[in-house]
Design an enzyme around this catalytic site. Sequence first.
Site, PDB file in Angstrom:
ATOM      1  N   CYS A 120     -13.744  -6.911  -9.618  1.00  0.00           N
ATOM      2  CA  CYS A 120     -14.166  -6.444  -8.293  1.00  0.00           C
ATOM      3  C   CYS A 120     -14.263  -4.923  -8.295  1.00  0.00           C
ATOM      4  O   CYS A 120     -13.254  -4.227  -8.424  1.00  0.00           O
ATOM      5  CB  CYS A 120     -13.172  -6.927  -7.240  1.00  0.00           C
ATOM      6  SG  CYS A 120     -13.402  -6.204  -5.598  1.00  0.00           S
ATOM      7  N   CYS A 123     -12.277  -3.295  -5.462  1.00  0.00           N
ATOM      8  CA  CYS A 123     -10.827  -3.310  -5.731  1.00  0.00           C
ATOM      9  C   CYS A 123     -10.447  -2.166  -6.669  1.00  0.00           C
ATOM     10  O   CYS A 123      -9.445  -1.481  -6.457  1.00  0.00           O
ATOM     11  CB  CYS A 123     -10.421  -4.639  -6.352  1.00  0.00           C
ATOM     12  SG  CYS A 123     -10.822  -6.101  -5.363  1.00  0.00           S
TER      13      CYS A 123
END
Length: 254
Positions: A120, A123
Amino acid sequence: MSCLPAAFSVSGSSSLIVGNREKGSSIGGFQLRNPNSKEIWGNTLDFPDQRGFVANWSNKAPNLDPVYAQGAISFPKTQKWWEKSLQPNVIEIESAQELVEGLRNAGDRLVVLNFFSPGCGGCKALHPKICQLAESNPNTIFLTVNYEEHKPMCYALHVHVLPFFRFYRGADGKVCSFSCTNATIKKFKDALAKYGKERCSLAPAKGLEEKELVALASMDLISKDLEVRAMDGAAKSTSFSKVELKEGNAMVAA
């Protein structure tokens, strides 16, 4: 070592090798019958008087035992991005059982549950700021969950977007949940300021909701015993919280 015109090589040993330099190969070998003689096949060998020449041809090099050495080369482990800059109050969750216990044992401390994925991009970009916030809020517990390693648990908790955060506080249980990025990090900071204030509460931590505990138990992610204990603790924390609320209202009215 001395070299013969006919391409003979003579070393300090009594064993000699006859070599053909042009072809680069050996054609034979022989030993001197008389080590003190300087004649080979009727030819006289003239050796210069060099200090390094061994006069006694019968002396051979000593037989030495082979020496074996073994070594190991180690390379430093490369840290993954979610392992960098971690603070003591940041804990990686390894199982649903550990998550339930971690929330129950947190007492009245604020707990931030951080769901992420190694692939991600949002993230990864947010990780350094989360670490900075963890450092500036040492009394807050940050629990991280790797989505790729705990997909069944994330499904049971209805986590479908990343990065995703849940905030828990003592007997109140889950107080808020949301997804945010670097652009909306203010939402995260505001939640820390709102729910991280100091307070005095003796109520046990509530942790996960009852339906979430049932879902985890049905998937065999937590034991039945833990499910019962967690649900019992959640019920006690709810009733305890109501008592504290009544007492607080009475004190305010007085």
